[in-house]
Design a protein around this motif. Sequence first.
Motif, PDB file in Angstrom:
ATOM      1  N   TRP A  70     -38.431  95.412   0.963  1.00 31.55           N
ATOM      2  CA  TRP A  70     -39.104  94.548   0.005  1.00 31.55           C
ATOM      3  C   TRP A  70     -40.553  94.967  -0.216  1.00 31.55           C
ATOM      4  CZ3 TRP A  70     -43.310  91.647   1.702  1.00 31.55           C
ATOM      5  CH2 TRP A  70     -43.493  91.611   3.098  1.00 31.55           C
ATOM      6  N   LEU A  71     -41.163  95.658   0.763  1.00 32.40           N
ATOM      7  CA  LEU A  71     -42.536  96.113   0.600  1.00 32.40           C
ATOM      8  C   LEU A  71     -42.672  97.136  -0.524  1.00 32.40           C
ATOM      9  CD1 LEU A  71     -43.686  96.517   4.303  1.00 32.40           C
ATOM     10  CD2 LEU A  71     -44.668  94.978   2.609  1.00 32.40           C
ATOM     11  N   HIS A  72     -41.558  97.763  -0.878  1.00 38.82           N
ATOM     12  CA  HIS A  72     -41.583  98.810  -1.901  1.00 38.82           C
ATOM     13  C   HIS A  72     -40.905  98.360  -3.187  1.00 38.82           C
ATOM     14  CE1 HIS A  72     -42.945 101.311   1.405  1.00 38.82           C
ATOM     15  NE2 HIS A  72     -41.886 100.931   2.094  1.00 38.82           N
ATOM     16  N   ALA A  73     -40.581  97.081  -3.291  1.00 40.68           N
ATOM     17  CA  ALA A  73     -39.929  96.564  -4.495  1.00 40.68           C
ATOM     18  C   ALA A  73     -40.966  96.333  -5.590  1.00 40.68           C
ATOM     19  CB  ALA A  73     -39.204  95.254  -4.174  1.00 40.68           C
ATOM     20  N   ASP A  74     -40.516  96.337  -6.841  1.00 43.72           N
ATOM     21  CA  ASP A  74     -41.429  96.224  -7.978  1.00 43.72           C
ATOM     22  C   ASP A  74     -42.262  94.945  -7.962  1.00 43.72           C
ATOM     23  OD1 ASP A  74     -40.823  98.691  -8.947  1.00 43.72           O
ATOM     24  OD2 ASP A  74     -39.363  97.997 -10.415  1.00 43.72           O
ATOM     25  N   PRO A  75     -41.678  93.758  -7.646  1.00 43.74           N
ATOM     26  CA  PRO A  75     -42.526  92.556  -7.615  1.00 43.74           C
ATOM     27  C   PRO A  75     -43.683  92.668  -6.622  1.00 43.74           C
ATOM     28  CG  PRO A  75     -40.225  91.924  -7.705  1.00 43.74           C
ATOM     29  CD  PRO A  75     -40.253  93.411  -7.469  1.00 43.74           C
ATOM     30  N   TRP A  76     -43.448  93.295  -5.475  1.00 39.17           N
ATOM     31  CA  TRP A  76     -44.527  93.479  -4.512  1.00 39.17           C
ATOM     32  C   TRP A  76     -45.564  94.460  -5.041  1.00 39.17           C
ATOM     33  CZ3 TRP A  76     -46.349  90.842  -0.689  1.00 39.17           C
ATOM     34  CH2 TRP A  76     -47.230  91.420   0.222  1.00 39.17           C
ATOM     35  N   ARG A  77     -45.112  95.486  -5.764  1.00 36.29           N
ATOM     36  CA  ARG A  77     -46.049  96.435  -6.362  1.00 36.29           C
ATOM     37  C   ARG A  77     -46.970  95.739  -7.361  1.00 36.29           C
ATOM     38  NH1 ARG A  77     -41.345 100.081  -6.603  1.00 36.29           N
ATOM     39  NH2 ARG A  77     -41.599 101.673  -4.997  1.00 36.29           N
ATOM     40  N   VAL A  78     -46.433  94.761  -8.095  1.00 40.29           N
ATOM     41  CA  VAL A  78     -47.264  94.020  -9.046  1.00 40.29           C
ATOM     42  C   VAL A  78     -48.439  93.370  -8.325  1.00 40.29           C
ATOM     43  CG1 VAL A  78     -47.322  92.029 -10.593  1.00 40.29           C
ATOM     44  CG2 VAL A  78     -45.418  93.629 -10.722  1.00 40.29           C
ATOM     45  N   LEU A  79     -48.195  92.807  -7.149  1.00 37.96           N
ATOM     46  CA  LEU A  79     -49.267  92.175  -6.376  1.00 37.96           C
ATOM     47  C   LEU A  79     -50.272  93.212  -5.899  1.00 37.96           C
ATOM     48  CD1 LEU A  79     -47.258  89.552  -4.291  1.00 37.96           C
ATOM     49  CD2 LEU A  79     -48.588  89.190  -6.379  1.00 37.96           C
ATOM     50  N   ARG A  80     -49.783  94.376  -5.501  1.00 38.16           N
ATOM     51  CA  ARG A  80     -50.691  95.438  -5.087  1.00 38.16           C
ATOM     52  C   ARG A  80     -51.566  95.880  -6.259  1.00 38.16           C
ATOM     53  NH1 ARG A  80     -47.122  99.583  -1.321  1.00 38.16           N
ATOM     54  NH2 ARG A  80     -47.476  98.523   0.666  1.00 38.16           N
ATOM     55  N   ILE A  81     -50.951  96.009  -7.421  1.00 40.34           N
ATOM     56  CA  ILE A  81     -51.700  96.394  -8.613  1.00 40.34           C
ATOM     57  C   ILE A  81     -52.757  95.339  -8.921  1.00 40.34           C
ATOM     58  CG2 ILE A  81     -51.515  96.720 -11.117  1.00 40.34           C
ATOM     59  CD1 ILE A  81     -48.673  97.883 -10.531  1.00 40.34           C
ATOM     60  N   GLN A  82     -52.340  94.075  -8.874  1.00 37.57           N
ATOM     61  CA  GLN A  82     -53.281  92.980  -9.121  1.00 37.57           C
ATOM     62  C   GLN A  82     -54.439  93.031  -8.122  1.00 37.57           C
ATOM     63  OE1 GLN A  82     -51.901  88.983  -8.178  1.00 37.57           O
ATOM     64  NE2 GLN A  82     -52.886  88.185 -10.012  1.00 37.57           N
ATOM     65  N   ALA A  83     -54.118  93.286  -6.868  1.00 41.15           N
ATOM     66  CA  ALA A  83     -55.146  93.344  -5.831  1.00 41.15           C
ATOM     67  C   ALA A  83     -56.138  94.463  -6.097  1.00 41.15           C
ATOM     68  CB  ALA A  83     -54.499  93.529  -4.454  1.00 41.15           C
TER      69      ALA A  83
ATOM     70  N   PHE B 195     -53.669 104.389 -13.159  1.00 42.30           N
ATOM     71  CA  PHE B 195     -54.037 103.597 -14.334  1.00 42.30           C
ATOM     72  C   PHE B 195     -55.058 102.513 -13.995  1.00 42.30           C
ATOM     73  CE2 PHE B 195     -50.105 101.837 -12.634  1.00 42.30           C
ATOM     74  CZ  PHE B 195     -50.380 100.479 -12.528  1.00 42.30           C
ATOM     75  N   VAL B 196     -55.038 101.999 -12.779  1.00 43.42           N
ATOM     76  CA  VAL B 196     -56.063 101.035 -12.365  1.00 43.42           C
ATOM     77  C   VAL B 196     -57.409 101.754 -12.264  1.00 43.42           C
ATOM     78  CG1 VAL B 196     -56.796  99.403 -10.598  1.00 43.42           C
ATOM     79  CG2 VAL B 196     -54.358  99.666 -11.120  1.00 43.42           C
ATOM     80  N   ARG B 197     -57.389 102.903 -11.657  1.00 43.89           N
ATOM     81  CA  ARG B 197     -58.613 103.710 -11.507  1.00 43.89           C
ATOM     82  C   ARG B 197     -59.199 104.069 -12.868  1.00 43.89           C
ATOM     83  NH1 ARG B 197     -58.653 109.802 -10.306  1.00 43.89           N
ATOM     84  NH2 ARG B 197     -60.502 110.258  -9.038  1.00 43.89           N
ATOM     85  N   LYS B 198     -58.353 104.449 -13.817  1.00 45.38           N
ATOM     86  CA  LYS B 198     -58.836 104.799 -15.158  1.00 45.38           C
ATOM     87  C   LYS B 198     -59.518 103.609 -15.819  1.00 45.38           C
ATOM     88  CE  LYS B 198     -55.521 108.393 -16.428  1.00 45.38           C
ATOM     89  NZ  LYS B 198     -54.407 108.718 -17.357  1.00 45.38           N
ATOM     90  N   THR B 199     -58.953 102.422 -15.613  1.00 44.63           N
ATOM     91  CA  THR B 199     -59.565 101.220 -16.189  1.00 44.63           C
ATOM     92  C   THR B 199     -60.982 101.039 -15.679  1.00 44.63           C
ATOM     93  OG1 THR B 199     -57.412 100.131 -16.384  1.00 44.63           O
ATOM     94  CG2 THR B 199     -59.353  98.715 -16.428  1.00 44.63           C
ATOM     95  N   MET B 200     -61.205 101.300 -14.392  1.00 41.78           N
ATOM     96  CA  MET B 200     -62.543 101.143 -13.820  1.00 41.78           C
ATOM     97  C   MET B 200     -63.509 102.159 -14.415  1.00 41.78           C
ATOM     98  SD  MET B 200     -62.015  98.575 -11.968  1.00 41.78           S
ATOM     99  CE  MET B 200     -60.424  97.788 -11.675  1.00 41.78           C
ATOM    100  N   PHE B 201     -63.067 103.397 -14.611  1.00 40.85           N
ATOM    101  CA  PHE B 201     -63.921 104.407 -15.223  1.00 40.85           C
ATOM    102  C   PHE B 201     -64.391 103.953 -16.605  1.00 40.85           C
ATOM    103  CE2 PHE B 201     -61.803 107.827 -12.531  1.00 40.85           C
ATOM    104  CZ  PHE B 201     -62.957 108.138 -11.827  1.00 40.85           C
ATOM    105  N   VAL B 202     -63.463 103.450 -17.398  1.00 43.33           N
ATOM    106  CA  VAL B 202     -63.785 103.083 -18.776  1.00 43.33           C
ATOM    107  C   VAL B 202     -64.607 101.800 -18.828  1.00 43.33           C
ATOM    108  CG1 VAL B 202     -62.816 102.397 -21.002  1.00 43.33           C
ATOM    109  CG2 VAL B 202     -61.773 104.266 -19.714  1.00 43.33           C
ATOM    110  N   LYS B 203     -64.219 100.818 -18.038  1.00 43.13           N
ATOM    111  CA  LYS B 203     -64.860  99.497 -18.120  1.00 43.13           C
ATOM    112  C   LYS B 203     -66.328  99.546 -17.722  1.00 43.13           C
ATOM    113  CE  LYS B 203     -64.426  94.707 -16.531  1.00 43.13           C
ATOM    114  NZ  LYS B 203     -64.698  94.162 -17.869  1.00 43.13           N
TER     115      LYS B 203
END
Length: 268
Positions: free
Chosen positions: A40-53, A151-159
């Motif tokens: 479950w640590l590698h499931a997509d719903p958990w990845r969403v939380l990691r991305i959010q974090a 893609f999270v990292r790219k957002t920080m560069f641009v923002k």
Amino acid sequence: MTSEVSPRTRRQGPATLRGRAVPQTTTDQRLLDSRGPSDWLHADPWRVLRIQAEFVEGFGLLAELPKAVSVFGSARTKPGSEEYELGVDIGARLHDAGYAVITGGGPGIMEAANKGCDDNGGLSVGLGIELPFEQKLNDHIDIGLEFRYFFVRKTMFVKYSQAFIVLPGGFGTLDELFEAITLVQTGKVTRFPIVLVGTAFWGGLIEWIRATMLPSGKISPEDMDLIHVTDDPDEVVRIVVDAHHLHEQRLQEEEAARAAAREAGNGS
């Protein structure tokens, strides 16, 4: 009459599961049971939380960053080389012009720009990325973040950047370059300068864009104005500063126009 739900149907939050999709245990049961696999640590719903974090961590750490410029270039550039020293020079000049420096946090050009800024007493930022091979953040960073997701990292560069400065680099540098050009071209971000440093290195690419993409109608003539190419570090910083001042002037004019409109409305 009481309606019954089929034993092969289950509501799981907003989702409805039927047949083979119905799990053998409940969500609470799986959460509280410490036994069993950790898939479950590698499931997509958990990845969403990691991305959010990652977004929350990045926004929280960089929200109060002063005006800044992102510098890109090859991680393979060797210290002491002409390109490395150029990166150090540009990093120092950016600080002198009042900007923090943001890089990918690694070695090569990234280290050079961070070093130039840091050695001059400026604020130096590194946004690293988890890679299959080890690549630690360089030693010239005041604020460092390591990301799992590009893609999270790219957002920080641009923002958090007022400009992109791109020194010679490889596929990663090209990725960041064309991401920035696309966002500016499509109006997804406020126009900010994109400066390529190194006419010999970038000349062939620019000529191909001008001679192939432009005549075939794949881009518009004005799109060529999105990219500046130079060898002069003074010009690099001047392009950034002039664009920033022009942007601030436009914002002041827009605010003055809104204030005048409000005043006219109050007087009528």
